[in-house]
Design a protein around this motif. Structure first.
Motif, PDB file in Angstrom:
ATOM      1  N   VAL A 119      -6.850   7.068  -4.813  1.00 61.37           N
ATOM      2  CA  VAL A 119      -6.283   6.856  -3.834  1.00 61.37           C
ATOM      3  C   VAL A 119      -6.667   6.941  -2.739  1.00 61.37           C
TER       4      VAL A 119
ATOM      5  N   VAL B  34      -5.577   2.740  -0.915  1.00 64.40           N
ATOM      6  CA  VAL B  34      -4.922   2.402   0.024  1.00 64.40           C
ATOM      7  C   VAL B  34      -5.265   2.977   1.260  1.00 64.40           C
TER       8      VAL B  34
ATOM      9  N   ALA C  65      -2.511   5.923   3.187  1.00 65.44           N
ATOM     10  CA  ALA C  65      -2.966   7.003   3.848  1.00 65.44           C
ATOM     11  C   ALA C  65      -3.302   7.126   4.394  1.00 65.44           C
TER      12      ALA C  65
ATOM     13  N   PHE D   5      -0.297   9.193  -6.169  1.00 62.59           N
ATOM     14  CA  PHE D   5      -0.105  10.702  -4.746  1.00 62.59           C
ATOM     15  C   PHE D   5       0.951  11.375  -5.801  1.00 62.59           C
TER      16      PHE D   5
ATOM     17  N   GLN E 172       0.888  -1.198   0.001  1.00 63.28           N
ATOM     18  CA  GLN E 172       0.407   0.365  -0.411  1.00 63.28           C
ATOM     19  C   GLN E 172       0.738   1.062   0.208  1.00 63.28           C
ATOM     20  N   SER E 173       2.085   0.770   0.737  1.00 63.57           N
ATOM     21  CA  SER E 173       2.476   2.077   1.227  1.00 63.57           C
ATOM     22  C   SER E 173       3.495   3.168  -0.555  1.00 63.57           C
TER      23      SER E 173
ATOM     24  N   PHE F  79       0.683   4.252  -2.841  1.00 66.25           N
ATOM     25  CA  PHE F  79       0.173   4.813  -2.630  1.00 66.25           C
ATOM     26  C   PHE F  79       1.473   6.497  -2.913  1.00 66.25           C
TER      27      PHE F  79
END
Length: 491
Positions: A255, A259, A263, A208, A200-201, A204
């Motif tokens: 986003v 994830v 977030a 993002f 997820q990071s 992201f």
């Protein structure tokens, strides 16, 4: 069907425009197409939420798991309404501007509108990316062909920033695609993924950063002031009033619900960057002597406030962001219209060379003061409710222990915004006239119409914001359910 028409009308209208030879015909055609868009948007958002007309689904690239899927919900509805209202206002306000190859200019403007609306409606990631590029490409040509003296260098910088951001977004989309069990680009398939915290990071930051460049937020903003300054004002209005919302929209749609754990984890970092950008951009705006650059930095500060409120992950904050995307778009376009009128008549945008215009153009002065009050979120203007909700959302956020600090720093934007906005009004419209401004005249009928529409929206939604709140309420609830509750249960 209305969702498909919202995209097709400006697309076909733009393609037809290229074949028109007469300047007046091209202008009239563009305005007609844009006006039809307003009717379609109003029709669409007034349909019942369960009406099939709000959705369109057709085969597109089935072998890749991609479909031509469009949906009009509260989020896409408010931004589509902004886009369709903004275009006629822009075209009316710039009716007296002259462009070489005007048929190509208006054709590119309408193609950009088609891409922007597609971005707001798409519920398929590959289709979303296609529309994203469709919106950007016409703007490159608008800036490079009809911009200022430094347009080539500035457009190249704009291209590098946005191209790099688009590549990052595409990598993130493809990664998510390969994680779906059925190899699908559908939004719901992305929402259903069960990614690890590490995955997820990574996703992201890929996604993002792409959207942060488009918003833009600090420190990804450096392309914006130059681009706004060198672009033709009509294109600047589209960039500042509408296209920056594509970045905020991307974070909200693609986003935070996809994830949510990342977030949540990186929320403090994003909020820190956002409030730094608010203060930095506001201070730079205070120092500006060029009207376009002042408004450009003002826009960065406003978007930073929206970003901070969004990552507060609170109902009031999210609701405020939805409202403020619409209201900021209307207000900033009003400011750009005033800049266009001043530059066209006076031949300058420098505050130091202006003054006393209220004596020569009282109607313009009155309309600008109302827009300026909205820009600083004065009560009874449209921006007040949204900004209050965002401030409340940050202050009462439960996802960060620094909520009060962020709220105080974000609140400085209101004070600093009043400083540079009222300073601009004072230097341009009050005091004594000089040799340049003594020959000024008041605005023409079409210019009064455009600014009156902006002022009307400011007053109506300042006094009665309930329609905007009703339009977005359902989506806010679903967003927070996906972005907050889902990550708590280990989505």
């Amino acid at each position: 069907m209305v969702t498909l028409l919202l995209f097709l009308v400006p697309l076909i209208g733009g393609l037809v425009s290229f074949g028109l030879k007469d300047d007046r015909t091209a202008r009239g055609w563009a305005l007609l197409v844009a006006t039809i868009g307003v009717a379609l948007a109003v029709w669409g958002i007034n349909l019942p939420a369960v009406d099939a007309g709000r959705n369109f689904h057709a085969g597109w690239m089935g072998s890749l798991g991609s479909s031509f899927s469009l949906n009009l919900d509260g989020l896409s509805g408010i931004l589509t309404l902004l886009t369709t209202i903004a275009y006629p206002v822009i075209l009316v306000a710039t009716w007296n501007s002259t462009y070489k190859k005007s048929n190509s200019f208006f054709g590119l403007m309408l193609l950009a509108q088609a891409g922007i609306i597609g971005v707001f409606l798409a519920t398929d990631a590959l289709l979303f990316y296609f529309f994203w590029e469709l919106a950007l490409i016409p703007v490159y040509f608008l800036c490079s062909q009809w911009g200022g003296e430094r347009r080539i260098a500035v457009t190249f910088k704009f291209f590098i920033y946005t191209f790099t951001a688009s590549v990052l977004m595409l990598i993130g989309i493809l990664y998510l695609y390969f994680q779906t069990p059925d190899k699908s680009f559908s939004l719901q398939s992305f929402y259903n993924l069960n990614l690890s915290t590490r995955e997820q990071s990574h996703v992201f930051w890929l996604m993002f950063l792409a959207f942060a460049v488009k918003m833009p937020i600090f420190p990804f903003h450096t392309w914006q002031p130059d681009t706004y300054e060198q672009s033709p004002t009509a294109a600047t209005m589209v960039l500042s009033g509408i296209m920056v919302k594509m970045g905020v929209y991307g974070v909200i749609r693609w986003v935070m619900p996809v994830v949510p754990a990342a977030a949540y984890s990186w929320g403090d970092v994003v909020m820190s960057l956002s409030v730094i950008g608010i203060i930095y951009a506001s201070i730079i705006a205070i120092q500006q002597n060029d009207l376009k650059r002042l408004i450009a930095y003002s826009s960065i500060a406003h978007i930073g406030f929206m970003s901070a409120a969004l990552f507060a992950e609170s109902t009031s904050g999210a609701q405020g962001v939805m409202m403020q995307m619409f209201n900021h778009g209307v207000n900033i376009i009003g400011l750009w219209i005033v800049v266009e009128l001043i530059e066209r008549q006076m031949g300058t945008r420098k505050l130091s060379e202006l003054g006393g215009l209220a004596q020569k153009a009282p109607a313009l002065a009155i309309l600008l003061v109302i827009v300026a009050f909205a820009n600083i979120s004065l009560p009874l203007t449209n921006a007040f409710v949204g900004e209050f909700l965002m401030f409340n959302g940050i202050f009462n956020s439960t996802v960060t222990q620094y909520n009060h600090v962020f709220a105080v720093l974000a609140g400085l934007s209101i004070i600093l915004g009043a400083v540079y906005t009222l300073n601009m009004v004072s230097k341009v419209f009050f005091g004594n006239t000089n040799q340049l401004t003594a020959r000024a005249t008041d605005i023409l009928f079409n210019e009064r119409v455009a600014l009156s529409i902006v002022v009307g929206i400011i007053i109506v939604f300042g006094v009665y914001p309930q329609p905007l709140l009703n339009l977005t309420a359902g989506f806010v609830d679903s967003l927070l359910k996906e972005a907050s509750v889902a990550q708590l249960i280990g989505k």
